[in-house]
Structure formats: structure tokens, C-alpha cells
Design an enzyme around this catalytic site. Sequence first.
Site, PDB file in Angstrom:
ATOM      1  N   LYS A 132       4.149  -5.735  10.073  1.00  0.00           N
ATOM      2  CA  LYS A 132       3.469  -6.615  11.030  1.00  0.00           C
ATOM      3  C   LYS A 132       2.342  -7.383  10.359  1.00  0.00           C
ATOM      4  O   LYS A 132       2.103  -8.565  10.666  1.00  0.00           O
ATOM      5  CB  LYS A 132       2.923  -5.789  12.200  1.00  0.00           C
ATOM      6  CG  LYS A 132       2.139  -6.603  13.252  1.00  0.00           C
ATOM      7  CD  LYS A 132       2.959  -7.732  13.839  1.00  0.00           C
ATOM      8  CE  LYS A 132       2.393  -8.259  15.142  1.00  0.00           C
ATOM      9  NZ  LYS A 132       0.987  -8.665  15.132  1.00  0.00           N
TER      10      LYS A 132
ATOM     11  N   GLU B 168       2.710 -16.008   9.572  1.00  0.00           N
ATOM     12  CA  GLU B 168       2.339 -16.828  10.729  1.00  0.00           C
ATOM     13  C   GLU B 168       1.173 -17.758  10.387  1.00  0.00           C
ATOM     14  O   GLU B 168       1.155 -18.928  10.785  1.00  0.00           O
ATOM     15  CB  GLU B 168       1.967 -15.910  11.887  1.00  0.00           C
ATOM     16  CG  GLU B 168       1.575 -16.617  13.175  1.00  0.00           C
ATOM     17  CD  GLU B 168       1.164 -15.622  14.241  1.00  0.00           C
ATOM     18  OE1 GLU B 168       0.181 -15.902  14.950  1.00  0.00           O
ATOM     19  OE2 GLU B 168       1.811 -14.562  14.358  1.00  0.00           O
TER      20      GLU B 168
END
Length: 343
Positions: free
Chosen positions: A194, A201
Site C-alpha cells: 500500500k 499515486e
Amino acid sequence: MATDTPMQLGMIGLGRMGANLVRRLMRDGHNCIVYDVNAAAVAELTNEGATGADSLRDLVAKLDKPRVLWLMLPAAAVDSLLDELEPLLERGDILIDGGNSYYRDDITRAKQLADKSLHYVDCGTSGGVWGLERGYCLMIGGEDEVVGYLDPIFKTIAPGTGSAEPTPSRTRTDGTAPLGYLHCGPNGAGHFVKMVHNGVEYGMMAAIAEGLSIIERANAGKSRQDVDAETTPLRDAWAYQFDIDVGEVAEVWRRGSVVGSWLVDLIADAFAASPFLDGFAGRVSDSGEGRWTVLAAVDEGVPAPVITTSLYERFESRRAGEFTDKILSAMRAEFGGHAEKKS
């Protein structure tokens, strides 16, 4: 269709994501006990069918053994919460950290809790504002048996098979990745994946923002430029005469484009609400994952220039480089250039 394996879960932290995780679980038939320091958040979910708790002790008392507790808290708040919660728990209870903790902290916490016969699972959770309806992508770290026991919960929260077209070349028929959740490995592995996801991102967001900014300035040739020794002149002003609606570009990119994505969806919606993005200060926070991704890249010797630069851009957005700029301005002035000084 409701789950055929309903489970009970205690949720600690009822912010936007925590509350919506509870709603998604309850829709599928799971039983949720909820707690938050904000009593109004507890009352809201109680009205929707959850069982409210007015303290951690009350929450633990209302859970069946082995208890399953999901923490949806800022990374900085997890350790103090665990210190308060751990004495209330018993052998075999399971703690899930669904926030954005540093994966190294997960490894340490899991060892400490294991010494007290408690289980710890790190679960990187991505889905944001549309996760309630679309489902959440889950990246999970923990013991095989424990993660397997929690499978009905993860399966409900994840998007499921209909959220994306099947991968054409995929021949594997086992595994849960096509459903939107993945047991990545032992403790820490979930938040490690993550962490890197959020670093990626950062880079994607920066590329989209920079590209749309270049389009927004495609009429630069129409502006009168100062003629002086300090300003690089625009060559071929005739080539920059376009007045392009950036909001409409974002909208068209959502459909059939290779850069179409949830991130483009978000900015298209923002432009639709505010064509000039009035009300946005231009400050971009970084909650830790981008920094940790860059540190991991350095430790592993993996070149990651895009993610690293996007992190620095976030620092710059908060004027963290203002003193650097003053130094550059002073040096420029000292060797005969022009520097603007505060009046």
C-alpha cells in the site's frame, strides 16, 4: 446477495472511510459494533443498524470471542490506541490496522502482540470517496491462518470480479487478486504494498496535474512578455495561441483514453464544480507513504525519479522551499542579476 458467512467486527474510528467500511459490511449481512471518540459518528451508524459502544471497554465487552477489531485511525494514533486496548483483550483476539501505518511499525507491533497471544493484521485500504459503492482494494499482511479466517470480511469489502475486465493473458484460476484483495505476505507486507501504491499515486497525480497545466497555458503566445535580460523569451509565439477548456479535456480523457483513471475522474469532477478551481489553495499534503516509498527505493537501490520528484513537488506546494528560493535570489543578485526584494 448477503454473505453466506456473516461475521462480527468491531470498528474503531468512524471517519469517512471507517464509517463506509461499516456500511458496506452491514449491507452484506455482517454484524458491526462501532466506537469513535465522536459520539455523533457512533449515533449515526447506530441509526443505520450498527451496535454502538461508548468506550473501548464497552466495545470489547460486546464482541464475541475471538474478537475481531478493525482500527481505522491516523498512523500516529495507532500505538497509543493499542496501548489502551491491549489490556482489554484476550488470547486469540485479532487486531486489523486498516489505515496507512508504516510497514516497519507493523512488524514491531505484530511481534509485541504475538508475545501476548494476540494476532495482528495490516491491511492497506484504497478506495476513497467511492469505496462504499465500488468496493475497496485491499493489500493484506499477516499470518496465513488468521488472514484466511478473516476472508469473509475482506471479500465483502473488496470490489469483486465485476469491477474490471478479466486480464486477457491471465491463466491462474486461484487467488483472490481478481476479486480486489490480496494476502501479500507476513506482517508488514500489506502496508508495504500500500505504501508503494500511494507513492505511485503521487507520481500519477503529479503527471496529470502537470499535463493539464501545460494545456491551460497553451495560450502563452497571446500574452505580452516583458523584454529584459532576466526573462527567457518565448520563441514562436504563434505556436501557443490555443484557448483550451481544461475541464473539458479532463472530461474527454475519462472516456477511452489510456490515461483514463479514478484520478482523472476526480479532477474532472472538481473542474465541473469550479472551472478555475477557486477555493483550492494549491497546498498538497503528504501523509507519509510517499516519503517511505522513496526511502525504500533508496534502501533497495531502485531508481524512482518520478515518485521522488512528485514528493518534492508536494513539499514545494507548501512553500517548504521558500528559504532555498531566497538563497538562490540572493546569489543571483550578488553576481549582477536582478532579484526581487521585499518592500
